[in-house]
Enzyme design. Structure first.
Site, PDB file in Angstrom:
ATOM      1  N   GLY A   1      -3.668   6.549   3.788  1.00  0.00           N
ATOM      2  CA  GLY A   1      -2.316   7.069   3.945  1.00  0.00           C
ATOM      3  C   GLY A   1      -1.483   6.705   2.732  1.00  0.00           C
ATOM      4  O   GLY A   1      -1.782   5.723   2.042  1.00  0.00           O
TER       5      GLY A   1
ATOM      6  N   GLN B   1       6.161   5.358  -2.232  1.00  0.00           N
ATOM      7  CA  GLN B   1       5.185   4.516  -2.939  1.00  0.00           C
ATOM      8  C   GLN B   1       4.905   5.027  -4.356  1.00  0.00           C
ATOM      9  O   GLN B   1       4.313   4.313  -5.162  1.00  0.00           O
ATOM     10  CB  GLN B   1       3.864   4.444  -2.158  1.00  0.00           C
ATOM     11  CG  GLN B   1       3.975   3.618  -0.891  1.00  0.00           C
ATOM     12  CD  GLN B   1       2.637   3.545  -0.168  1.00  0.00           C
ATOM     13  OE1 GLN B   1       2.320   4.431   0.611  1.00  0.00           O
ATOM     14  NE2 GLN B   1       1.868   2.507  -0.421  1.00  0.00           N
TER      15      GLN B   1
ATOM     16  N   CYS C   1      -2.340  -2.497   2.164  1.00  0.00           N
ATOM     17  CA  CYS C   1      -1.442  -1.460   1.646  1.00  0.00           C
ATOM     18  C   CYS C   1      -1.676  -1.312   0.148  1.00  0.00           C
ATOM     19  O   CYS C   1      -1.811  -2.323  -0.550  1.00  0.00           O
ATOM     20  CB  CYS C   1       0.002  -1.873   1.921  1.00  0.00           C
ATOM     21  SG  CYS C   1       1.217  -0.723   1.267  1.00  0.00           S
ATOM     22  N   LEU C   2      -1.706  -0.078  -0.340  1.00  0.00           N
ATOM     23  CA  LEU C   2      -1.924   0.149  -1.771  1.00  0.00           C
ATOM     24  C   LEU C   2      -0.794  -0.458  -2.601  1.00  0.00           C
ATOM     25  O   LEU C   2      -0.973  -0.738  -3.774  1.00  0.00           O
ATOM     26  CB  LEU C   2      -2.037   1.648  -2.061  1.00  0.00           C
ATOM     27  CG  LEU C   2      -3.210   2.373  -1.370  1.00  0.00           C
ATOM     28  CD1 LEU C   2      -3.164   3.864  -1.673  1.00  0.00           C
ATOM     29  CD2 LEU C   2      -4.547   1.777  -1.768  1.00  0.00           C
TER      30      LEU C   2
ATOM     31  N   HIS D   1       2.725   2.507   9.979  1.00  0.00           N
ATOM     32  CA  HIS D   1       2.734   1.873   8.658  1.00  0.00           C
ATOM     33  C   HIS D   1       3.408   2.794   7.624  1.00  0.00           C
ATOM     34  O   HIS D   1       4.259   2.351   6.852  1.00  0.00           O
ATOM     35  CB  HIS D   1       1.281   1.563   8.254  1.00  0.00           C
ATOM     36  CG  HIS D   1       1.116   0.961   6.898  1.00  0.00           C
ATOM     37  ND1 HIS D   1       0.571  -0.293   6.706  1.00  0.00           N
ATOM     38  CD2 HIS D   1       1.400   1.439   5.658  1.00  0.00           C
ATOM     39  CE1 HIS D   1       0.543  -0.552   5.407  1.00  0.00           C
ATOM     40  NE2 HIS D   1       1.029   0.479   4.745  1.00  0.00           N
ATOM     41  N   GLU D   2       3.029   4.089   7.634  1.00  0.00           N
ATOM     42  CA  GLU D   2       3.565   5.012   6.616  1.00  0.00           C
ATOM     43  C   GLU D   2       5.036   5.337   6.878  1.00  0.00           C
ATOM     44  O   GLU D   2       5.820   5.455   5.938  1.00  0.00           O
ATOM     45  CB  GLU D   2       2.735   6.299   6.558  1.00  0.00           C
ATOM     46  CG  GLU D   2       1.265   6.101   6.170  1.00  0.00           C
ATOM     47  CD  GLU D   2       1.047   5.301   4.907  1.00  0.00           C
ATOM     48  OE1 GLU D   2       1.921   5.312   4.022  1.00  0.00           O
ATOM     49  OE2 GLU D   2      -0.004   4.635   4.814  1.00  0.00           O
TER      50      GLU D   2
ATOM     51  N   HIS E   1       7.287   2.816   5.488  1.00  0.00           N
ATOM     52  CA  HIS E   1       7.564   2.958   4.054  1.00  0.00           C
ATOM     53  C   HIS E   1       8.811   3.808   3.810  1.00  0.00           C
ATOM     54  O   HIS E   1       9.551   3.574   2.857  1.00  0.00           O
ATOM     55  CB  HIS E   1       6.376   3.623   3.339  1.00  0.00           C
ATOM     56  CG  HIS E   1       5.273   2.677   2.951  1.00  0.00           C
ATOM     57  ND1 HIS E   1       5.475   1.605   2.101  1.00  0.00           N
ATOM     58  CD2 HIS E   1       3.962   2.647   3.278  1.00  0.00           C
ATOM     59  CE1 HIS E   1       4.321   0.958   1.929  1.00  0.00           C
ATOM     60  NE2 HIS E   1       3.383   1.566   2.642  1.00  0.00           N
TER      61      HIS E   1
HETATM   62 ZN   LIG Z   1       1.415   0.974   2.762  1.00  0.00          ZN
END
Ligand SMILES: [Zn+2]
Length: 184
Positions: free
Chosen positions: A46, A51, A99-100, A141-142, A145
């Protein structure tokens, strides 16, 4: 075209509250495609627009891609969600998240076990999804963000503090390395 760069903690842009999308423009379509490219390249399951520094309410998710024997991602089936919102949730689930944007760290996070998500797709059609397990975790989670929230905000202060220290050390080392004279 070069892939977009994923911002990393503690970049302040990860803390922005993202704006709703009122009109689906070519820029939004391009950004959605670019987000998918980055997600599969990393690879991740995701990615949210903030991000990559775009503070708009757009996320892409694919929790079902598979690797071929050669390590290539096959059966891509990304969900592209505009203005996603969780309208119902129940139960709790503990999931090990990463998380990236939060390098080299994973931690268990408690989330709602089941959620109902509403959003629109790139053709402005309404989408409604009942999700559980990994997909439910990923939606939460997304969407976090989009509100400037990272998964490390859901863990204990102690655990977060340890990660922040480790990350600061890592960043200092990166700066030192980049300033070090080249070997002759
Ligand atoms: Zn993330």
């Amino acid at each position: 075209m070069a892939l977009l760069e994923v911002l990393k903690f503690p970049d302040k842009r990860l803390r922005c509250i993202s704006e709703p999308i009122s009109e689906i423009t070519d820029e939004i379509r391009t950004l959605a495609a670019n987000l998918c490219d980055v997600m599969y390249d990393e690879p991740g399951i995701g990615l949210a627009a903030p991000q990559v520094g775009e503070a708009i309410r757009l996320i892409v998710i694919d929790t079902e891609w598979r690797n071929s024997e050669e390590g290539e991602i096959t059966s891509k089936n990304p969900l592209i969600l505009l203005n996603p919102e969780i309208v119902e949730s129940d139960g709790t689930i503990v999931w090990n998240e990463g998380c990236l944007s939060v390098p080299d760290f994973e931690s268990e996070v408690t989330r709602a076990a089941r959620v109902k998500l509403v959003a629109t797709d790139l053709d402005d059609h309404p989408i409604e999804i009942d999700a559980e397990e990994l997909q439910a975790v990923c939606f939460q989670h997304e969407i976090d963000h989009l509100d400037g929230v990272l998964f490390i905000d859901h863990i204990s202060r102690l655990k977060r503090g340890l990660y922040v220290k480790r990350r600061q050390k890592q960043l200092r080392r990166e700066i030192e390395d980049s300033e070090a004279p080249l070997p002759v």
